[in-house]
Design a protein around this motif. Structure first.
Motif, PDB file in Angstrom:
ATOM      1  N   ALA A 124       2.782   5.432   5.408  1.00 20.91           N
ATOM      2  CA  ALA A 124       2.415   6.660   4.699  1.00 20.91           C
ATOM      3  C   ALA A 124       1.125   6.479   3.905  1.00 20.91           C
ATOM      4  N   THR A 125       0.565   5.267   3.939  1.00 20.23           N
ATOM      5  CA  THR A 125      -0.612   4.979   3.117  1.00 20.23           C
ATOM      6  C   THR A 125      -1.795   4.597   3.995  1.00 20.23           C
ATOM      7  N   VAL A 126      -2.974   4.772   3.434  1.00 22.23           N
ATOM      8  CA  VAL A 126      -4.196   4.300   4.104  1.00 22.23           C
ATOM      9  C   VAL A 126      -5.009   3.494   3.089  1.00 22.23           C
ATOM     10  N   PRO A 127      -5.771   2.497   3.579  1.00 27.86           N
ATOM     11  CA  PRO A 127      -6.630   1.759   2.655  1.00 27.86           C
ATOM     12  C   PRO A 127      -7.765   2.657   2.161  1.00 27.86           C
ATOM     13  N   ALA A 128      -8.175   2.453   0.927  1.00 26.30           N
ATOM     14  CA  ALA A 128      -9.324   3.175   0.378  1.00 26.30           C
ATOM     15  C   ALA A 128     -10.602   2.579   0.965  1.00 26.30           C
ATOM     16  N   PRO A 129     -11.687   3.368   0.990  1.00 25.00           N
ATOM     17  CA  PRO A 129     -12.964   2.789   1.418  1.00 25.00           C
ATOM     18  C   PRO A 129     -13.300   1.561   0.577  1.00 25.00           C
ATOM     19  N   ASP A 130     -14.092   0.666   1.167  1.00 22.20           N
ATOM     20  CA  ASP A 130     -14.399  -0.617   0.530  1.00 22.20           C
ATOM     21  C   ASP A 130     -14.799  -0.464  -0.928  1.00 22.20           C
ATOM     22  N   GLY A 131     -14.135  -1.246  -1.775  1.00 25.01           N
ATOM     23  CA  GLY A 131     -14.529  -1.308  -3.183  1.00 25.01           C
ATOM     24  C   GLY A 131     -13.945  -0.206  -4.044  1.00 25.01           C
ATOM     25  N   GLU A 132     -13.330   0.810  -3.446  1.00 25.20           N
ATOM     26  CA  GLU A 132     -12.789   1.897  -4.266  1.00 25.20           C
ATOM     27  C   GLU A 132     -11.409   1.542  -4.780  1.00 25.20           C
ATOM     28  N   ARG A 133     -11.115   2.086  -5.972  1.00 26.75           N
ATOM     29  CA  ARG A 133      -9.788   1.914  -6.567  1.00 26.75           C
ATOM     30  C   ARG A 133      -9.118   3.284  -6.616  1.00 26.75           C
ATOM     31  N   PRO A 134      -7.805   3.368  -6.474  1.00 27.55           N
ATOM     32  CA  PRO A 134      -6.912   2.279  -6.087  1.00 27.55           C
ATOM     33  C   PRO A 134      -7.140   1.875  -4.632  1.00 27.55           C
ATOM     34  N   PRO A 135      -6.752   0.659  -4.276  1.00 22.64           N
ATOM     35  CA  PRO A 135      -7.052   0.148  -2.944  1.00 22.64           C
ATOM     36  C   PRO A 135      -6.276   0.842  -1.816  1.00 22.64           C
ATOM     37  N   TYR A 136      -5.156   1.483  -2.163  1.00 22.42           N
ATOM     38  CA  TYR A 136      -4.393   2.239  -1.154  1.00 22.42           C
ATOM     39  C   TYR A 136      -4.031   3.595  -1.713  1.00 22.42           C
ATOM     40  N   ARG A 137      -3.910   4.588  -0.813  1.00 21.98           N
ATOM     41  CA  ARG A 137      -3.509   5.929  -1.238  1.00 21.98           C
ATOM     42  C   ARG A 137      -2.686   6.573  -0.144  1.00 21.98           C
ATOM     43  N   LEU A 138      -2.054   7.702  -0.475  1.00 17.84           N
ATOM     44  CA  LEU A 138      -1.295   8.431   0.546  1.00 17.84           C
ATOM     45  C   LEU A 138      -2.240   8.865   1.645  1.00 17.84           C
ATOM     46  N   ARG A 139      -1.748   8.879   2.888  1.00 19.13           N
ATOM     47  CA  ARG A 139      -2.638   9.228   3.987  1.00 19.13           C
ATOM     48  C   ARG A 139      -3.069  10.693   3.866  1.00 19.13           C
ATOM     49  N   PRO A 140      -4.259  11.031   4.388  1.00 15.00           N
ATOM     50  CA  PRO A 140      -4.773  12.400   4.247  1.00 15.00           C
ATOM     51  C   PRO A 140      -3.749  13.412   4.764  1.00 15.00           C
ATOM     52  N   GLY A 141      -3.593  14.508   4.035  1.00 14.72           N
ATOM     53  CA  GLY A 141      -2.652  15.550   4.440  1.00 14.72           C
ATOM     54  C   GLY A 141      -1.265  15.375   3.857  1.00 14.72           C
ATOM     55  N   LEU A 142      -0.993  14.218   3.266  1.00 13.25           N
ATOM     56  CA  LEU A 142       0.331  13.967   2.674  1.00 13.25           C
ATOM     57  C   LEU A 142       0.200  14.065   1.155  1.00 13.25           C
ATOM     58  N   SER A 143       0.693  15.178   0.573  1.00 18.85           N
ATOM     59  CA  SER A 143       0.619  15.338  -0.886  1.00 18.85           C
ATOM     60  C   SER A 143       1.792  14.620  -1.533  1.00 18.85           C
ATOM     61  N   GLY A 144       1.779  14.571  -2.861  1.00 25.66           N
ATOM     62  CA  GLY A 144       2.895  13.978  -3.589  1.00 25.66           C
ATOM     63  C   GLY A 144       4.213  14.687  -3.270  1.00 25.66           C
ATOM     64  N   PRO A 145       4.260  16.033  -3.408  1.00 25.83           N
ATOM     65  CA  PRO A 145       5.511  16.738  -3.072  1.00 25.83           C
ATOM     66  C   PRO A 145       5.928  16.533  -1.607  1.00 25.83           C
ATOM     67  N   ASP A 146       4.950  16.479  -0.682  1.00 22.88           N
ATOM     68  CA  ASP A 146       5.286  16.172   0.726  1.00 22.88           C
ATOM     69  C   ASP A 146       6.000  14.827   0.813  1.00 22.88           C
ATOM     70  N   ALA A 147       5.425  13.839   0.112  1.00 28.90           N
ATOM     71  CA  ALA A 147       5.989  12.480   0.183  1.00 28.90           C
ATOM     72  C   ALA A 147       7.397  12.447  -0.402  1.00 28.90           C
ATOM     73  N   VAL A 148       7.611  13.221  -1.483  1.00 27.76           N
ATOM     74  CA  VAL A 148       8.950  13.278  -2.080  1.00 27.76           C
ATOM     75  C   VAL A 148       9.944  13.861  -1.067  1.00 27.76           C
ATOM     76  N   CYS A 149       9.546  14.984  -0.423  1.00 22.55           N
ATOM     77  CA  CYS A 149      10.442  15.616   0.555  1.00 22.55           C
ATOM     78  C   CYS A 149      10.758  14.659   1.694  1.00 22.55           C
ATOM     79  N   ARG A 150       9.762  13.921   2.090  1.00 24.15           N
ATOM     80  CA  ARG A 150       9.897  13.087   3.266  1.00 24.15           C
ATOM     81  C   ARG A 150      10.615  11.768   3.007  1.00 24.15           C
ATOM     82  N   TYR A 151      10.336  11.159   1.874  1.00 24.71           N
ATOM     83  CA  TYR A 151      10.812   9.783   1.674  1.00 24.71           C
ATOM     84  C   TYR A 151      11.897   9.647   0.607  1.00 24.71           C
ATOM     85  N   ALA A 152      12.105  10.696  -0.220  1.00 22.66           N
ATOM     86  CA  ALA A 152      13.194  10.594  -1.196  1.00 22.66           C
ATOM     87  C   ALA A 152      14.518  10.758  -0.454  1.00 22.66           C
TER      88      ALA A 152
END
Lengths: 105, 253
Positions: free
Chosen positions: B62-90
């Motif tokens: 569900a995560t993708v690496p951030a472009p080089d040098g950016e923080r945080p180093p990982y984030r949710l993949r594009p198109g997956l919002s926080g509420p989407d992730a809750v629905c999907r993985y909770a």
């Protein structure tokens, strides 16, 4: 002998560490007890009391905040930032209380 | 209601948070229960069986690496919002409570765990006001207000009437972020004056007292929710009162 006590919160790490440290000291060993918990309470369990524990926490905080120069080595660290506890234990607070900004998992 | 439970290890955060979340769920609210402890324990008091639960965390895919040098180093993949992730993985548990956990620590470097970064992102982008959020935070003083607890409108400091638990409560009170309400709940009280002592030593307003209850100890030994094993236990009654008091306070806020 160098021992680290780990485990889930509330399982008795601090109490175990304190009793172990004092028991070893009573048997004649030279003991250094280090509180590496980010919520340091070992001083209370060792028997130093709340005021001394909080003073050592404040001393550690001052180092973290840059208000106090850090010690050059472990011996100096114990001498400057630590204290003597019951049964002759040397004791120091290693970690500081942290309340970090977002971005730290 | 967005509540985070904090306090010293072993104070009773998970039991109180899990029971609290279930009681909210049973009353018809949509509830998200969050376990932010890298050594998780909330599942038991929610009535979920960790053995069959799986991770209930954010999977690496569900995560993708951030472009080089950016923080945080990982984030949710594009198109997956926080509420989407809750629905999907909770995971859905008893009384309709949705459960999401930070996930167990793997390896020695926090940054190597992609799901932990995604979890932080979800805290910034939680489902809307029609959800209640109940967070069980790690024991001690780690990230109570700016990290894992930053979603909370109310932070409940759980403290036993012991020197170290009350000292931890006072330290936590001192870390509070402006604008967040911080209250105390006395836990494992045995004597009449215990609750008042906890509040005074923590320097916080008291919102409840959960008595020492052998039913809780028995449920914890069995790895089950006290709400399932002893629904009429004194501790459950006390947590029900806490729900009512926090609700009343919220309505008057």
């Amino acid at each position: 002998m160098k021992v680290a006590i780990v485990g889930k919160g509330g399982s008795g790490k601090t109490t175990t560490a304190a009793v172990l440290a004092r028991t070893l000291a009573r048997r004649g060993l030279s003991v250094t007890a280090l509180d590496c918990d980010s919520n340091p309470n070992l001083g209370i369990s060792i028997g130093l009391g709340e005021q001394v524990t909080e003073r050592l926490v404040a001393v550690r905080q001052a180092v973290g905040d840059g208000d106090t120069e850090h010690a050059q080595d472990a011996t100096e660290l114990l001498d400057r930032f630590g204290t003597r506890g019951p049964d002759g234990i040397r004791f120091a607070v290693v970690t500081e209380i942290q309340n970090p900004e977002p971005g730290c998992p | 209601m967005r509540v985070a439970f904090v306090g010293k290890g072993g104070a009773g955060k998970s039991v109180i948070a899990g029971t609290f979340a279930r009681l909210l769920g049973a009353s018809g609210e949509r509830v998200l229960a969050l376990d932010s402890d890298p050594m998780p324990g909330l599942a038991f008091s929610l009535g979920l069986d960790p053995a069959t639960l799986g991770d209930a965390g954010i999977p690496d895919e569900a995560t993708v690496p951030a472009p080089d040098g950016e923080r945080p180093p990982y984030r949710l993949r594009p198109g997956l919002s926080g509420p989407d992730a809750v629905c999907r993985y909770a995971v859905q548990g008893p009384d309709g409570v949705r459960f999401l956990q930070l996930g167990k620590s793997r390896g020695h470097r926090g940054g190597s765990n992609r799901g932990h970064w995604a979890y932080q992102q979800i805290l910034e982008d939680l489902p809307g006001d029609d959800w209640s959020v109940v967070g069980d935070l790690p024991g001690g003083t780690r990230q109570p207000f700016y990290g894992w607890g930053r979603f909370a409108d109310v932070v409940v400091v759980v403290a036993e009437p012991t020197a170290s638990s009350m000292l931890s409560a006072r330290r936590l009170a001192g870390l509070a972020r402006p604008g967040v309400e911080v209250v105390a709940v006395a836990s494992k009280t045995r004597a009449a004056q215990d609750a008042a002592t906890v509040a005074a030593r923590a320097g916080l307003p008291l919102r409840g007292a959960v008595p020492y209850d052998p039913a809780v100890a028995a449920a914890e030994r069995a790895g089950r929710a006290v709400l399932d094993t002893h629904p009429a236990a004194d501790a459950v009654t006390a947590i029900r009162s806490l729900v009512d008091r926090l609700r009343a306070a919220e309505m008057c806020a």
